[in-house]
Design a protein around this motif. Structure first.
Motif, PDB file in Angstrom:
ATOM      1  N   ASP A 164      35.366  -1.091  85.191  1.00 11.75           N
ATOM      2  CA  ASP A 164      35.558  -1.319  83.761  1.00 11.75           C
ATOM      3  C   ASP A 164      34.994  -0.188  82.904  1.00 11.75           C
ATOM      4  OD1 ASP A 164      36.821  -3.665  84.309  1.00 11.75           O
ATOM      5  OD2 ASP A 164      35.199  -4.981  83.662  1.00 11.75           O
ATOM      6  N   GLY A 165      33.886   0.393  83.334  1.00 11.77           N
ATOM      7  CA  GLY A 165      33.297   1.474  82.549  1.00 11.77           C
ATOM      8  C   GLY A 165      34.239   2.642  82.367  1.00 11.77           C
ATOM      9  N   ALA A 166      35.004   2.963  83.412  1.00  8.72           N
ATOM     10  CA  ALA A 166      35.967   4.062  83.324  1.00  8.72           C
ATOM     11  C   ALA A 166      37.113   3.719  82.377  1.00  8.72           C
ATOM     12  CB  ALA A 166      36.515   4.397  84.715  1.00  8.72           C
ATOM     13  N   VAL A 167      37.548   2.471  82.390  1.00 10.63           N
ATOM     14  CA  VAL A 167      38.631   2.044  81.502  1.00 10.63           C
ATOM     15  C   VAL A 167      38.191   2.172  80.043  1.00 10.63           C
ATOM     16  CG1 VAL A 167      40.132   0.127  80.839  1.00 10.63           C
ATOM     17  CG2 VAL A 167      39.552   0.482  83.259  1.00 10.63           C
ATOM     18  N   VAL A 168      37.001   1.657  79.740  1.00  8.63           N
ATOM     19  CA  VAL A 168      36.497   1.702  78.362  1.00  8.63           C
ATOM     20  C   VAL A 168      36.313   3.150  77.895  1.00  8.63           C
ATOM     21  CG1 VAL A 168      34.551   1.127  76.857  1.00  8.63           C
ATOM     22  CG2 VAL A 168      35.374  -0.542  78.517  1.00  8.63           C
ATOM     23  N   LEU A 169      35.678   3.979  78.717  1.00  2.00           N
ATOM     24  CA  LEU A 169      35.407   5.354  78.314  1.00  2.00           C
ATOM     25  C   LEU A 169      36.701   6.141  78.125  1.00  2.00           C
ATOM     26  CD1 LEU A 169      33.095   7.285  77.673  1.00  2.00           C
ATOM     27  CD2 LEU A 169      33.132   8.011  80.065  1.00  2.00           C
ATOM     28  N   SER A 170      37.666   5.925  78.996  1.00  2.00           N
ATOM     29  CA  SER A 170      38.943   6.628  78.876  1.00  2.00           C
ATOM     30  C   SER A 170      39.606   6.336  77.536  1.00  2.00           C
ATOM     31  CB  SER A 170      39.880   6.224  80.014  1.00  2.00           C
ATOM     32  OG  SER A 170      39.377   6.630  81.263  1.00  2.00           O
ATOM     33  N   HIS A 171      39.633   5.081  77.155  1.00  2.00           N
ATOM     34  CA  HIS A 171      40.277   4.716  75.894  1.00  2.00           C
ATOM     35  C   HIS A 171      39.452   5.164  74.691  1.00  2.00           C
ATOM     36  CE1 HIS A 171      43.762   2.434  77.318  1.00  2.00           C
ATOM     37  NE2 HIS A 171      42.992   2.033  78.323  1.00  2.00           N
ATOM     38  N   TYR A 172      38.158   5.037  74.769  1.00  2.00           N
ATOM     39  CA  TYR A 172      37.309   5.465  73.645  1.00  2.00           C
ATOM     40  C   TYR A 172      37.486   6.949  73.353  1.00  2.00           C
ATOM     41  CZ  TYR A 172      33.122   6.977  71.182  1.00  2.00           C
ATOM     42  OH  TYR A 172      32.254   7.576  70.289  1.00  2.00           O
TER      43      TYR A 172
ATOM     44  N   GLY B  31      34.988  10.038  91.065  1.00  2.72           N
ATOM     45  CA  GLY B  31      35.622   8.990  91.864  1.00  2.72           C
ATOM     46  C   GLY B  31      37.124   9.138  91.925  1.00  2.72           C
ATOM     47  N   THR B  32      37.838   8.176  91.349  1.00  5.61           N
ATOM     48  CA  THR B  32      39.308   8.225  91.333  1.00  5.61           C
ATOM     49  C   THR B  32      39.830   9.259  90.341  1.00  5.61           C
ATOM     50  OG1 THR B  32      39.453   6.526  89.623  1.00  5.61           O
ATOM     51  CG2 THR B  32      39.441   5.775  91.930  1.00  5.61           C
ATOM     52  N   GLY B  33      38.970   9.742  89.448  1.00  4.26           N
ATOM     53  CA  GLY B  33      39.399  10.701  88.435  1.00  4.26           C
ATOM     54  C   GLY B  33      39.938  10.060  87.183  1.00  4.26           C
ATOM     55  N   ALA B  34      39.677   8.769  86.973  1.00  3.17           N
ATOM     56  CA  ALA B  34      40.273   8.040  85.852  1.00  3.17           C
ATOM     57  C   ALA B  34      39.985   8.712  84.516  1.00  3.17           C
ATOM     58  CB  ALA B  34      39.775   6.598  85.842  1.00  3.17           C
TER      59      ALA B  34
ATOM     60  N   ILE C  90      29.884  16.287  78.576  1.00  2.00           N
ATOM     61  CA  ILE C  90      29.751  15.777  79.939  1.00  2.00           C
ATOM     62  C   ILE C  90      29.991  14.273  79.884  1.00  2.00           C
ATOM     63  CG2 ILE C  90      28.152  15.416  81.874  1.00  2.00           C
ATOM     64  CD1 ILE C  90      26.787  18.016  81.085  1.00  2.00           C
ATOM     65  N   VAL C  91      30.795  13.768  80.803  1.00  2.00           N
ATOM     66  CA  VAL C  91      31.122  12.343  80.813  1.00  2.00           C
ATOM     67  C   VAL C  91      30.821  11.755  82.183  1.00  2.00           C
ATOM     68  CG1 VAL C  91      32.898  12.616  79.048  1.00  2.00           C
ATOM     69  CG2 VAL C  91      33.540  12.755  81.460  1.00  2.00           C
ATOM     70  N   GLY C  92      30.648  10.452  82.195  1.00  2.00           N
ATOM     71  CA  GLY C  92      30.436   9.753  83.461  1.00  2.00           C
ATOM     72  C   GLY C  92      30.578   8.259  83.242  1.00  2.00           C
ATOM     73  N   SER C  93      31.127   7.560  84.223  1.00  2.00           N
ATOM     74  CA  SER C  93      31.280   6.110  84.107  1.00  2.00           C
ATOM     75  C   SER C  93      30.782   5.435  85.375  1.00  2.00           C
ATOM     76  CB  SER C  93      32.747   5.731  83.850  1.00  2.00           C
ATOM     77  OG  SER C  93      33.570   6.091  84.944  1.00  2.00           O
ATOM     78  N   ASP C  94      30.057   4.354  85.170  1.00  2.00           N
ATOM     79  CA  ASP C  94      29.571   3.519  86.282  1.00  2.00           C
ATOM     80  C   ASP C  94      28.834   4.353  87.327  1.00  2.00           C
ATOM     81  OD1 ASP C  94      30.607   0.909  85.420  1.00  2.00           O
ATOM     82  OD2 ASP C  94      32.538   1.892  85.622  1.00  2.00           O
ATOM     83  N   LEU C  95      27.845   5.082  86.872  1.00  2.00           N
ATOM     84  CA  LEU C  95      27.087   5.954  87.756  1.00  2.00           C
ATOM     85  C   LEU C  95      25.775   5.341  88.227  1.00  2.00           C
ATOM     86  CD1 LEU C  95      27.532   9.342  85.844  1.00  2.00           C
ATOM     87  CD2 LEU C  95      28.976   8.364  87.635  1.00  2.00           C
ATOM     88  N   ILE C  96      25.422   4.164  87.714  1.00  2.00           N
ATOM     89  CA  ILE C  96      24.117   3.564  88.027  1.00  2.00           C
ATOM     90  C   ILE C  96      24.320   2.219  88.706  1.00  2.00           C
ATOM     91  CG2 ILE C  96      21.966   2.682  87.046  1.00  2.00           C
ATOM     92  CD1 ILE C  96      22.331   4.704  84.778  1.00  2.00           C
ATOM     93  N   TYR C  97      23.840   2.122  89.942  1.00  2.00           N
ATOM     94  CA  TYR C  97      23.967   0.883  90.706  1.00  2.00           C
ATOM     95  C   TYR C  97      22.628   0.454  91.291  1.00  2.00           C
ATOM     96  CZ  TYR C  97      28.974   1.618  90.320  1.00  2.00           C
ATOM     97  OH  TYR C  97      30.225   1.800  89.829  1.00  2.00           O
TER      98      TYR C  97
END
Length: 365
Positions: free
Chosen positions: A130-138, A169-172, A242-249
């Motif tokens: 979900d983080g990648a989806v939100v960041l891509s659209h924002y 990751g997938t490159g989203a 610099i961007v990143g999504s869902d990098l903390i687990y």
């Protein structure tokens, strides 16, 4: 005591004067930055809960297994006129892990688990979250990355930024930015083992991309990745964005130091005029997210941290995803010039120097 003392010949300002002048400008800029950050944070309206009402239909966390992990994920950008198709392939990793357990027995399961964490924390690299989806659209729908021609980016020199994605990751996110023509270039990075899948998705979307605008590079986080940093190209650091999504687990431990390594890498790749956007799904480990943001804000070599909410389009605004903007604190010191050619009789010296310093920071986000 007057800081504008002259040297023995009375010709030039002393080193003491120059240091004091630079310090005053830096403090002024830091105070302005902190005040402006507080005003920005207030405008983001974090405590307004009117956006509740249950999960939204695009949230991958609430989808079935095949949608979340197996089937292609399609990002529909520009009101559905642009479609980025992303292959997912976690099943290959799961199958390999089970095969290793079957061959080697229980005794080697812990070793396999450690290898999984080292190469791909939580086995997330071939899944769209979900983080990648939100960041891509924002980043593609708000126009936040596009600057006026008279205030160009410091590193690209134009109205669009040079971008690097961490843990692509997938490159989203990278592919959304490139396909939307929102960047001058994007360098998508991840661990070496994940680059083949990333390369696959770049190829699948090649018809949407301008030649030479997307670059793939291996990048390990932390000091172990210093050589990777040195080898980045053809666009070299620092980057405008610099961007990143869902990098903390995982929670920070000596065995899983991912949060600390991420912060090390951010500091290594940022210049004083860089901006960082991180989008984080809070389903995974909200406590570690808070710890990371606290670490990021610490010290003179840290970042000003802004939590975004109101500026995110409402359709993509959900409580389970936190989007943050990080800007380097050291921008104030780097942008503070040492005034030249001013004599000790100028009573407005400090004010004029401060104004010059502020004018030089017009490209700060």
């Amino acid at each position: 005591m007057d800081i504008c003392q002259t040297d023995a010949q009375g010709d030039e300002p002393t080193a003491r004067y120059a240091t004091a002048c630079r310090t005053s400008i830096t403090l002024l800029k830091e105070r302005n930055a902190e005040q402006f950050l507080a005003e920005e944070q207030l405008a983001e309206d974090l405590h307004n809960d009117v956006d509740g009402g249950g999960p939204k239909d695009w949230q991958r966390f609430y989808m079935g297994y095949h949608q979340r992990f197996v089937e292609d994920c399609v990002l529909e950008l520009k009101a559905g006129q642009l479609r980025v198709r992303l292959a997912q392939a976690p099943s290959a990793k799961v199958a390999a892990k089970r095969a290793a357990e079957g061959r080697n027995g229980k005794g080697n399961q812990q070793k396999q688990k450690q290898l999984d964490k080292a190469s791909d924390p939580a086995l997330t690299g071939t899944t769209v979250w979900d983080g990648a989806v939100v960041l891509s659209h924002y980043l593609t729908e708000t126009g936040i990355l596009v600057r006026q021609s008279n205030l160009p980016y410091a590193y690209s020199g134009g109205s669009l930024p040079t971008v690097l994605e961490l843990g692509a990751g997938t490159g989203a996110v990278s592919l959304a930015l490139a396909a939307s023509r929102a960047v001058a270039s994007v360098t998508a990075t991840d661990l070496p083992d994940l680059l083949p899948h990333l390369r696959l998705n770049v190829g699948r979307n090649s018809s949407l991309l301008l030649p030479g605008h997307v670059h793939l590079q291996p990048l390990r986080w932390g000091p172990v990745g210093e050589q990777d940093v040195q080898n980045l190209g053809p666009v070299r650091p620092p980057y405008d964005v610099i961007v990143g999504s869902d990098l903390i687990y995982y929670s920070y431990t000596p065995e899983t130091p991912h949060s600390r390594l991420l912060l090390w890498t951010l500091r290594r790749l940022c210049g004083p005029h860089s901006t960082v956007y991180l989008s984080i799904s809070l389903h995974h480990n909200p406590e570690e997210v808070e710890r990371f943001l606290r670490w990021a804000a610490e010290g003179d070599d840290g970042f000003y941290v802004l939590r975004l909410k109101a500026s995110i389009p409402q359709q993509w605004r959900v409580p389970e995803v936190l989007v943050t903007r990080l800007t380097p604190k050291w921008a104030a010191a780097a942008a503070a010039p040492i005034p030249q050619g001013l004599d000790s009789g100028d009573g407005g010296l400090m004010h004029r120097a401060a104004m010059r310093g502020n004018a030089g920071n017009g490209d700060a986000s």
